[in-house]
Every structure is written in C-alpha cells, then in structure tokens.
Design a protein around this motif. Structure first.
Motif, PDB file in Angstrom:
ATOM      1  N   MET A   1       0.898  -1.151   0.025  1.00 57.43           N
ATOM      2  CA  MET A   1       0.057  -0.003  -0.122  1.00 57.43           C
ATOM      3  C   MET A   1       0.844   1.504   0.163  1.00 57.43           C
ATOM      4  SD  MET A   1      -2.994   1.161   2.695  1.00 57.43           S
ATOM      5  CE  MET A   1      -4.105  -0.101   2.185  1.00 57.43           C
ATOM      6  N   ASP A   2       0.931   2.284  -0.945  1.00 57.25           N
ATOM      7  CA  ASP A   2       1.505   3.283  -1.013  1.00 57.25           C
ATOM      8  C   ASP A   2       0.980   4.438  -0.218  1.00 57.25           C
ATOM      9  OD1 ASP A   2      -0.760   3.734  -2.677  1.00 57.25           O
ATOM     10  OD2 ASP A   2       0.334   4.782  -4.371  1.00 57.25           O
ATOM     11  N   LEU A   6      -3.107   4.745   1.450  1.00 56.98           N
ATOM     12  CA  LEU A   6      -3.197   4.999   2.837  1.00 56.98           C
ATOM     13  C   LEU A   6      -4.063   6.213   3.479  1.00 56.98           C
ATOM     14  CD1 LEU A   6      -2.452   3.767   5.663  1.00 56.98           C
ATOM     15  CD2 LEU A   6      -0.411   5.206   5.639  1.00 56.98           C
ATOM     16  N   ILE A   7      -3.724   7.296   2.494  1.00 56.45           N
ATOM     17  CA  ILE A   7      -4.617   8.485   2.752  1.00 56.45           C
ATOM     18  C   ILE A   7      -5.790   8.490   2.426  1.00 56.45           C
ATOM     19  CG2 ILE A   7      -4.329  11.126   2.212  1.00 56.45           C
ATOM     20  CD1 ILE A   7      -1.521  11.116   2.150  1.00 56.45           C
ATOM     21  N   ILE A   8      -6.372   7.898   1.496  1.00 53.35           N
ATOM     22  CA  ILE A   8      -7.433   7.757   0.740  1.00 53.35           C
ATOM     23  C   ILE A   8      -8.350   6.814   1.762  1.00 53.35           C
ATOM     24  CG2 ILE A   8      -8.866   6.760  -0.921  1.00 53.35           C
ATOM     25  CD1 ILE A   8      -6.952   7.984  -2.900  1.00 53.35           C
ATOM     26  N   ALA A  14     -12.495   8.471   8.045  1.00 51.75           N
ATOM     27  CA  ALA A  14     -12.804   9.572   8.720  1.00 51.75           C
ATOM     28  C   ALA A  14     -14.399   9.838   8.294  1.00 51.75           C
ATOM     29  CB  ALA A  14     -11.674  10.562   8.611  1.00 51.75           C
ATOM     30  N   LEU A  15     -14.598   9.795   7.282  1.00 51.52           N
ATOM     31  CA  LEU A  15     -15.825  10.150   6.598  1.00 51.52           C
ATOM     32  C   LEU A  15     -16.876   9.111   7.113  1.00 51.52           C
ATOM     33  CD1 LEU A  15     -17.417  12.010   4.634  1.00 51.52           C
ATOM     34  CD2 LEU A  15     -17.017  10.749   2.701  1.00 51.52           C
ATOM     35  N   VAL A  37     -13.272   4.135  14.196  1.00 52.75           N
ATOM     36  CA  VAL A  37     -14.553   3.386  13.912  1.00 52.75           C
ATOM     37  C   VAL A  37     -14.631   3.269  12.400  1.00 52.75           C
ATOM     38  CG1 VAL A  37     -16.932   3.917  14.167  1.00 52.75           C
ATOM     39  CG2 VAL A  37     -15.258   4.353  16.138  1.00 52.75           C
ATOM     40  N   GLY A  38     -14.334   4.115  11.691  1.00 47.18           N
ATOM     41  CA  GLY A  38     -14.603   4.316  10.362  1.00 47.18           C
ATOM     42  C   GLY A  38     -13.669   2.961   9.329  1.00 47.18           C
ATOM     43  N   VAL A  39     -12.502   2.859  10.176  1.00 48.69           N
ATOM     44  CA  VAL A  39     -11.598   2.024   9.438  1.00 48.69           C
ATOM     45  C   VAL A  39     -11.941   0.589   9.754  1.00 48.69           C
ATOM     46  CG1 VAL A  39      -9.068   1.140   9.629  1.00 48.69           C
ATOM     47  CG2 VAL A  39      -9.672   3.482   9.035  1.00 48.69           C
ATOM     48  N   VAL A  40     -12.252   0.376  11.117  1.00 48.47           N
ATOM     49  CA  VAL A  40     -12.785  -0.857  11.793  1.00 48.47           C
ATOM     50  C   VAL A  40     -14.301  -0.945  11.117  1.00 48.47           C
ATOM     51  CG1 VAL A  40     -13.685  -2.217  13.714  1.00 48.47           C
ATOM     52  CG2 VAL A  40     -11.327  -0.849  13.765  1.00 48.47           C
TER      53      VAL A  40
END
Length: 83
Positions: A1-2, A6-8, A14-15, A37-40
């Motif tokens: 993963m570049d 990762l930022i996206i 987050a959104l 919470v968003g990533v999980v």
C-alpha cells in the motif's frame, strides 16, 4: 500500500466514522476515534457485504460500505456498554 492509498483509506474511514456518528445520533468518538471506527467499520462492512455477495468498485460504494459497517460497529458498542 503506497502513501496515497493509505491517505485515501484514512479519509474514507474518517468520513464513514463521521457519517456513522451522525446516523447513530452523536455516538461518535471525536476525529481520531471516528477514523478508527470508520476503518474498523470498513473492514466489518467488507466482511458483511462479502458474505452477502455484494462487491463495490467505486469510491462512493466504498464510503457506503464503510459507513454501514461503522453504524453496525457503533450499534454493537452501544449494546456492550449497556451490559
């Protein structure tokens, strides 16, 4: 993963966390907590959608999937807090 991916991924998380906090009426956890919470939730949503045989290929689909996963996660957290 570049670094751009990762930022996206973090921006989508987050959104999704922020949207889930709004949907669940203020059960968000602040900026960093919403990202977590968003990533999980994105991972959870990926499992749920994969189990149902639904795939997403667009950024909007990923945001919807992550938001649904984050809402499920916030719901489960609220159930655990009640116990």
């Amino acid at each position: 993963m570049d670094i751009i991916s990762l930022i996206i991924f973090l921006a989508v998380g987050a959104l999704a966390g922020w949207l889930a906090g709004i949907i669940m009426k203020g059960r968000g956890f602040g900026a960093i907590g919403n990202i977590v919470v968003g990533v999980v939730g994105a991972v959870l949503g990926g499992y749920v959608f994969g189990f149902l045989g639904i795939t997403t290929g667009s950024l909007l689909g990923s945001i919807v999937m992550a938001t649904i996963g984050a809402v499920i996660l916030l719901f489960l957290i609220s159930l655990v807090k009640k116990i």
